[in-house]
Scaffold this motif. Structure first.
Motif, mmCIF file in Angstrom:
data_model
loop_
_atom_site.group_PDB
_atom_site.id
_atom_site.type_symbol
_atom_site.label_atom_id
_atom_site.label_comp_id
_atom_site.label_asym_id
_atom_site.label_seq_id
_atom_site.Cartn_x
_atom_site.Cartn_y
_atom_site.Cartn_z
ATOM 1 N N ILE A 209 50.155 33.961 39.971
ATOM 2 C CA ILE A 209 50.305 34.246 41.491
ATOM 3 C C ILE A 209 48.909 33.928 42.270
ATOM 4 O O ILE A 209 49.207 34.116 43.427
ATOM 5 C CB ILE A 209 50.605 35.924 41.564
ATOM 6 C CG1 ILE A 209 49.426 36.777 40.831
ATOM 7 C CG2 ILE A 209 51.964 36.255 41.079
ATOM 8 C CD1 ILE A 209 49.720 38.348 40.890
ATOM 9 N N TYR A 210 48.015 33.538 41.611
ATOM 10 C CA TYR A 210 46.726 33.453 42.520
ATOM 11 C C TYR A 210 47.069 31.942 42.717
ATOM 12 O O TYR A 210 46.337 31.304 43.725
ATOM 13 C CB TYR A 210 45.504 33.549 41.695
ATOM 14 C CG TYR A 210 45.082 35.117 42.084
ATOM 15 C CD1 TYR A 210 44.341 35.361 42.926
ATOM 16 C CD2 TYR A 210 45.680 36.083 41.251
ATOM 17 C CE1 TYR A 210 43.889 36.649 43.402
ATOM 18 C CE2 TYR A 210 45.551 37.216 41.466
ATOM 19 C CZ TYR A 210 44.374 37.636 42.624
ATOM 20 O OH TYR A 210 44.285 38.891 42.711
ATOM 21 N N PRO B 6 51.390 32.103 45.362
ATOM 22 C CA PRO B 6 51.569 33.363 45.676
ATOM 23 C C PRO B 6 53.278 33.692 45.773
ATOM 24 O O PRO B 6 53.813 34.583 45.584
ATOM 25 C CB PRO B 6 50.992 33.958 46.700
ATOM 26 C CG PRO B 6 49.719 32.987 46.682
ATOM 27 C CD PRO B 6 50.246 31.821 46.355
ATOM 28 N N LEU C 274 56.519 33.348 42.938
ATOM 29 C CA LEU C 274 56.972 34.827 42.432
ATOM 30 C C LEU C 274 58.045 35.477 43.286
ATOM 31 O O LEU C 274 59.155 35.937 42.825
ATOM 32 C CB LEU C 274 56.115 35.626 41.817
ATOM 33 C CG LEU C 274 56.381 36.605 40.704
ATOM 34 C CD1 LEU C 274 57.216 36.047 39.573
ATOM 35 C CD2 LEU C 274 55.122 37.314 40.401
ATOM 36 N N LEU C 275 57.514 35.784 44.506
ATOM 37 C CA LEU C 275 58.251 36.271 45.440
ATOM 38 C C LEU C 275 59.764 35.717 45.746
ATOM 39 O O LEU C 275 60.604 36.384 45.566
ATOM 40 C CB LEU C 275 57.572 36.185 46.848
ATOM 41 C CG LEU C 275 58.057 37.076 47.872
ATOM 42 C CD1 LEU C 275 58.250 38.494 47.743
ATOM 43 C CD2 LEU C 275 57.150 36.865 49.330
ATOM 44 N N PHE D 142 53.902 53.721 41.780
ATOM 45 C CA PHE D 142 54.463 52.209 40.992
ATOM 46 C C PHE D 142 53.027 51.801 40.598
ATOM 47 O O PHE D 142 52.898 51.421 39.518
ATOM 48 C CB PHE D 142 55.166 51.416 41.972
ATOM 49 C CG PHE D 142 55.372 49.968 41.353
ATOM 50 C CD1 PHE D 142 56.704 49.960 40.401
ATOM 51 C CD2 PHE D 142 54.721 48.910 41.820
ATOM 52 C CE1 PHE D 142 56.777 48.846 39.831
ATOM 53 C CE2 PHE D 142 55.121 47.769 41.198
ATOM 54 C CZ PHE D 142 56.080 47.668 40.153
ATOM 55 N N ARG E 139 47.475 42.004 43.779
ATOM 56 C CA ARG E 139 47.735 42.187 45.115
ATOM 57 C C ARG E 139 48.671 40.884 45.888
ATOM 58 O O ARG E 139 49.467 41.331 46.536
ATOM 59 C CB ARG E 139 46.415 41.974 45.848
ATOM 60 C CG ARG E 139 46.370 41.753 47.310
ATOM 61 C CD ARG E 139 45.167 42.083 47.873
ATOM 62 N NE ARG E 139 45.548 42.127 49.518
ATOM 63 C CZ ARG E 139 44.532 42.564 50.404
ATOM 64 N NH1 ARG E 139 43.439 42.779 50.089
ATOM 65 N NH2 ARG E 139 44.917 42.609 51.643
ATOM 66 N N PRO E 140 48.672 39.642 45.506
ATOM 67 C CA PRO E 140 49.264 38.820 46.071
ATOM 68 C C PRO E 140 50.817 39.161 46.106
ATOM 69 O O PRO E 140 51.562 38.916 47.073
ATOM 70 C CB PRO E 140 48.999 37.291 45.294
ATOM 71 C CG PRO E 140 47.647 37.677 44.703
ATOM 72 C CD PRO E 140 47.547 39.125 44.449
ATOM 73 N N ILE E 141 51.234 39.488 45.115
ATOM 74 C CA ILE E 141 52.727 39.700 44.744
ATOM 75 C C ILE E 141 53.224 41.170 45.199
ATOM 76 O O ILE E 141 53.976 41.493 45.992
ATOM 77 C CB ILE E 141 53.264 39.346 43.471
ATOM 78 C CG1 ILE E 141 54.919 39.686 43.219
ATOM 79 C CG2 ILE E 141 52.545 40.403 42.328
ATOM 80 C CD1 ILE E 141 55.504 38.580 44.015
ATOM 81 N N PHE E 142 52.210 41.916 44.915
ATOM 82 C CA PHE E 142 52.465 43.290 45.440
ATOM 83 C C PHE E 142 52.512 43.560 46.884
ATOM 84 O O PHE E 142 53.569 44.176 47.433
ATOM 85 C CB PHE E 142 51.359 44.291 44.813
ATOM 86 C CG PHE E 142 51.696 45.912 44.821
ATOM 87 C CD1 PHE E 142 53.308 46.343 44.611
ATOM 88 C CD2 PHE E 142 50.772 46.778 45.009
ATOM 89 C CE1 PHE E 142 53.475 47.714 44.713
ATOM 90 C CE2 PHE E 142 51.107 48.067 45.371
ATOM 91 C CZ PHE E 142 52.447 48.374 44.867
#
Lengths: 214, 214
Positions: free
Chosen positions: A114-115, A118, A121-122, A157, B171-174
């Motif tokens: 995700i780094y 990013p 995954l979204l 969460f 952070r990026p995904i959340f």
DNA sequence: GTCTATATGGCGATAGAC
DNA sequence: GTCTATCGCCATATAGAC
């Protein structure tokens, strides 16, 4: 027996490559991982990786989707069940911890990615029809119904995911410092957490009930 | 004015390099980071990195120790204070979250490294005179004194660290999923956590007190 | 399908001008 | 102290034998 004398394609070579890749990518990151490392881990020749997956990029993509396919159902399946809120939380934590105990490389793999990218995954989430807005709204109403006041579901969460994930992400250093490196003791600790975390959250819910009564 | 006409050494070049390195290493990992990436981030020529730090390895070592020097005091300073247990937890969480808000790259940087070389961080801890055994023993007695029964301090620590770290690591995904990518809203969320986490733990302590009374 | 040998490109590192 | 030019290595990728 084949008609020709070519050796039969090992039926699980592809699977072995994928499992090996997941481990190596998790340990070294996408860039740090060497195709030779993956080949060694899988016990095959390096060029076979290219034969099966053409390039490192394509191999990584395939592995990433495989990993996601394992995580996603564990999250949403339980989320969308009909059970009452606290029981759902308990089930979620148990399922998730179990998944991680069987695949300890998952969180590092995902977080490294995700780094790097990013959005990826979204997009995967969205493509599975996941709807953040309605999920949040539903959780909010359930928290209220459960007598927990107006606790933000996003805090809840984050608390839950953090408690579940930390021992896996921080394992190398946490096991070394707090368990003198004792692997078996740490496994037992992970086992304990499947009951400790739901218990801890229940205690907080009880405490919240006490606070809200006054 | 120098005696010769050589341009004076920019006094903060070294510091700029270190800050830039920390960011790039955190984003890409040690292997994934390119010296060119770091030079670009610092706004200097690539070979200057070698002039200042000789090699990528030495640069990474320096950055890692700098990062550790920021984290360690925040952990142990509060741990060893004379305050009562619940207040110490609250202070710890506040200090840690604040540190991470100012240096959001820290956790990823550290977690990437502990998979690359697990012993290194352990050695740094030991070299600072950190004693896990006695720390654990002390926490155990304090938990008991605080009326929390025989809750394992390692579970408590994992809960606390997980809750603090998750929003930074994920952070990026959340932020993308639960906040529609709204950066300011996420910053506010992080700010809220400095009070939410201690509050959540207090609720659990209250709940534990209720359970222990019966 | 699996191997050996090799082409190609990229990155860390250094030499040397200024 | 800072730059340009370049060396040498190593990893990905492919060609081609078996």
């Amino acid at each position: 027996m084949n008609e020709n004398n070519q050796p039969a394609r090992e039926p699980d070579t592809e699977k072995r490559i994928l499992e090996a890749s997941a481990k190596v990518f998790a340990r070294k990151g996408k860039q740090g991982a060497r195709m030779q490392d993956i080949a060694d881990e899988a016990g095959i020749n390096r060029t076979l990786l290219h034969y099966y997956f053409r390039s490192k990029d394509k191999l990584f993509d395939t592995v990433f989707e495989m990993v996601f396919a394992r995580i996603f159902p564990a999250m949403t399946g339980i989320m969308s069940s009909e059970l009452p809120f606290p029981e759902r939380i308990e089930l979620f934590i148990e399922a998730y911890t179990e998944l991680l105990r069987e695949n300890p490389f998952l969180p590092v793999f995902v977080f490294q990615e995700i780094y790097e990218d990013p959005d990826r995954l979204l997009k995967l989430f969205m493509s599975k029809g996941f709807d953040p807005e309605s999920t949040l709204a539903q959780l909010r109403s359930e928290i209220s119904t459960a007598g927990l006041g107006d606790m933000d579901p996003r805090h809840l969460f984050a608390n839950m995911m953090g408690m579940v994930l930390f021992p896996f992400i921080g394992r190398p250093i946490f096991q070394a410092i707090a368990f003198q490196g004792d692997k078996d003791a740490y496994e037992e600790f992970l086992e304990e957490r499947t009951s400790h975390i739901p218990q801890f959250m229940k205690l907080a819910f009880i405490g919240a009930g006490v606070q809200n009564q006054k």
